[in-house]
Design a protein around this motif. Structure first.
Motif, mmCIF file in Angstrom:
data_model
loop_
_atom_site.group_PDB
_atom_site.id
_atom_site.type_symbol
_atom_site.label_atom_id
_atom_site.label_comp_id
_atom_site.label_asym_id
_atom_site.label_seq_id
_atom_site.Cartn_x
_atom_site.Cartn_y
_atom_site.Cartn_z
ATOM 1 N N MET A 1 13.717 7.536 13.976
ATOM 2 C CA MET A 1 15.161 7.627 14.146
ATOM 3 C C MET A 1 15.537 7.921 15.601
ATOM 4 N N ILE A 2 14.700 8.663 16.297
ATOM 5 C CA ILE A 2 14.926 8.889 17.724
ATOM 6 C C ILE A 2 14.815 7.561 18.476
ATOM 7 N N THR A 3 13.928 6.695 18.006
ATOM 8 C CA THR A 3 13.817 5.352 18.584
ATOM 9 C C THR A 3 15.078 4.538 18.314
ATOM 10 N N VAL A 4 15.695 4.740 17.159
ATOM 11 C CA VAL A 4 16.964 4.061 16.863
ATOM 12 C C VAL A 4 18.044 4.488 17.856
ATOM 13 N N VAL A 5 18.062 5.776 18.202
ATOM 14 C CA VAL A 5 19.018 6.255 19.213
ATOM 15 C C VAL A 5 18.782 5.519 20.527
ATOM 16 N N MET B 1 15.239 -7.649 20.195
ATOM 17 C CA MET B 1 14.440 -6.564 19.633
ATOM 18 C C MET B 1 15.205 -5.249 19.518
ATOM 19 N N LEU B 2 16.123 -4.987 20.422
ATOM 20 C CA LEU B 2 16.899 -3.754 20.321
ATOM 21 C C LEU B 2 17.731 -3.735 19.041
ATOM 22 N N LEU B 3 18.395 -4.850 18.753
ATOM 23 C CA LEU B 3 19.165 -4.937 17.520
ATOM 24 C C LEU B 3 18.247 -4.914 16.301
ATOM 25 N N PHE B 4 17.113 -5.590 16.396
ATOM 26 C CA PHE B 4 16.167 -5.623 15.285
ATOM 27 C C PHE B 4 15.651 -4.232 14.954
ATOM 28 N N VAL B 5 15.311 -3.448 15.963
ATOM 29 C CA VAL B 5 14.761 -2.106 15.737
ATOM 30 C C VAL B 5 15.788 -1.206 15.053
ATOM 31 N N VAL B 6 17.034 -1.265 15.488
ATOM 32 C CA VAL B 6 18.074 -0.443 14.866
ATOM 33 C C VAL B 6 18.205 -0.792 13.383
ATOM 34 N N SER C 1 14.935 9.534 24.857
ATOM 35 C CA SER C 1 14.734 8.188 24.336
ATOM 36 C C SER C 1 15.856 7.252 24.763
ATOM 37 N N ALA C 2 17.096 7.749 24.679
ATOM 38 C CA ALA C 2 18.252 6.929 25.059
ATOM 39 C C ALA C 2 18.209 6.565 26.540
ATOM 40 N N VAL C 3 17.851 7.531 27.386
ATOM 41 C CA VAL C 3 17.841 7.294 28.833
ATOM 42 C C VAL C 3 16.769 6.277 29.206
ATOM 43 N N GLU D 1 24.798 9.369 11.895
ATOM 44 C CA GLU D 1 24.709 9.712 10.475
ATOM 45 C C GLU D 1 23.306 9.498 9.944
ATOM 46 N N LEU D 2 22.681 8.418 10.339
ATOM 47 C CA LEU D 2 21.308 8.142 9.895
ATOM 48 C C LEU D 2 20.350 9.212 10.419
ATOM 49 N N LEU D 3 20.520 9.601 11.680
ATOM 50 C CA LEU D 3 19.677 10.640 12.265
ATOM 51 C C LEU D 3 19.848 11.959 11.514
ATOM 52 N N ALA D 4 21.085 12.321 11.226
ATOM 53 C CA ALA D 4 21.352 13.587 10.525
ATOM 54 C C ALA D 4 20.855 13.545 9.085
#
Length: 312
Positions: free
Chosen positions: A225-229, A51-56, A138-140, A111-114
């Motif tokens: 996008m924060i979730t992608v991070v 799921m982590l790879l899928f979400v990104v 989110s990352a932590v 880049e996607l976030l920006a």
């Protein structure tokens, strides 16, 4: 080769089916895919890596659904600077192959976030420091969840995953009916929900923008996008600690991308309460999961198939 294709076809169809159900109801893709994986016998680390790879990948697909990305219009790496991530990745890979992949993905996520941030009209953009702080949070929490999730006893894991789906769905229903609730901690709560992404692969980062609030929060547009991070941070934990990279996840993500291109995305109404169809599909998925009470046999056979040389 035929055995590998046969093993991966169900994952491809799962991606298409999840995209179709999401288009009809508005339910988050993870709330269809996670119960399905568990019913198929996935164990905790299989689900988390998947799921982590899928979400990104999937959040990138959703963000580019109606926008054509041009390398000249990139924010951090426009035009010739696009070579920088490739050069850094190649240099890092020369010393540590995994580091090359990590650096390339980090550049891609930043880049996607920006790019998404820049596309928001200036008068509707959240403050940059809030985006940075929420991204770090989110990352932590996702990284912590990715480390802790596999340690949950297997006989309780699917129960906890179902509860995570019900908690997020219940919260979305509540704030959809109470439009002033949690105003001060709104983005913090949704970033903290990424603990469930790390532990169970469950996320619903597109829900906040769909929930009618008395005062709209500019961070809603950035939360996917924060979730992608967070997803990237969790992936690094899974890859570094458990040394797992999920090929079936990529196949499902491709199926979901095709489904999104074919069916489009659900348009949440801008008035009224949260979608009862989305609630119904999420609850039905959890009920099915609990009724089956799956045995976590793991995806070892599939992982072995896709990792062996083609000729074998």
């Amino acid at each position: 080769m035929l055995e590998i294709i046969s093993a991966l076809i169900p994952f491809f169809l799962l991606g298409i089916a999840a995209a179709g159900l999401s288009r009809v109801s508005g339910v988050a893709l993870s709330m269809i895919i996670v119960p399905t994986l568990l019913i198929w016998g996935a164990n905790a680390i299989d689900v988390i890596a998947f799921m982590l790879l899928f979400v990104v990948y999937n959040n990138f697909t959703m963000e580019t659904q109606d926008v054509r990305l041009d390398y000249k219009d990139l924010v951090l790496f426009p035009k010739w600077r696009l070579c920088i991530p490739f050069i850094l990745s190649l240099v890092a890979a020369f010393f540590v192959p995994a580091a090359g992949i990590a650096i390339f993905m980090a550049c891609f996520v930043l880049e996607l976030l920006a790019t998404v941030y820049k596309r928001i009209p200036e008068n509707k953009r959240p403050r940059l420091h809030r985006v940075i702080v929420t991204s770090v949070l989110s990352a932590v929490v996702t990284a912590v969840g990715a480390y802790a999730g596999p340690k949950i006893p297997s006989e309780y894991y699917f129960i906890c995953a179902g509860l995570a789906i019900l908690i997020i769905t219940g919260f979305a229903w509540y704030v959809g009916n109470h439009r002033d609730a949690f105003r001060g901690a709104w983005e913090t709560i949704w970033a903290d929900f990424n603990l469930f992404l790390g532990m169970f692969g469950v996320e619903a980062s597109y829900y906040p923008a769909a929930l009618t609030r008395s005062i709209p929060n500019p961070m809603d547009r950035m939360l996917p996008m924060i979730t992608v991070v967070g997803g990237y941070a969790g992936l690094m934990v899974v890859f570094g600690v458990y040394n797992i990279f999920s090929i079936p996840s990529l196949i499902t993500a491709i199926g979901a991308a095709i489904g999104i291109r074919l069916f489009g995305m659900y348009e949440f109404p801008r008035h009224g309460s949260f979608s009862f169809l989305a609630i119904g599909f999420a609850v039905a998925a959890v009920v099915c999961l609990y009724l089956v009470s799956p045995t976590p046999v793991g995806f070892d056979h599939i992982n072995t198939l896709v990792s062996q040389p083609i000729g074998q």
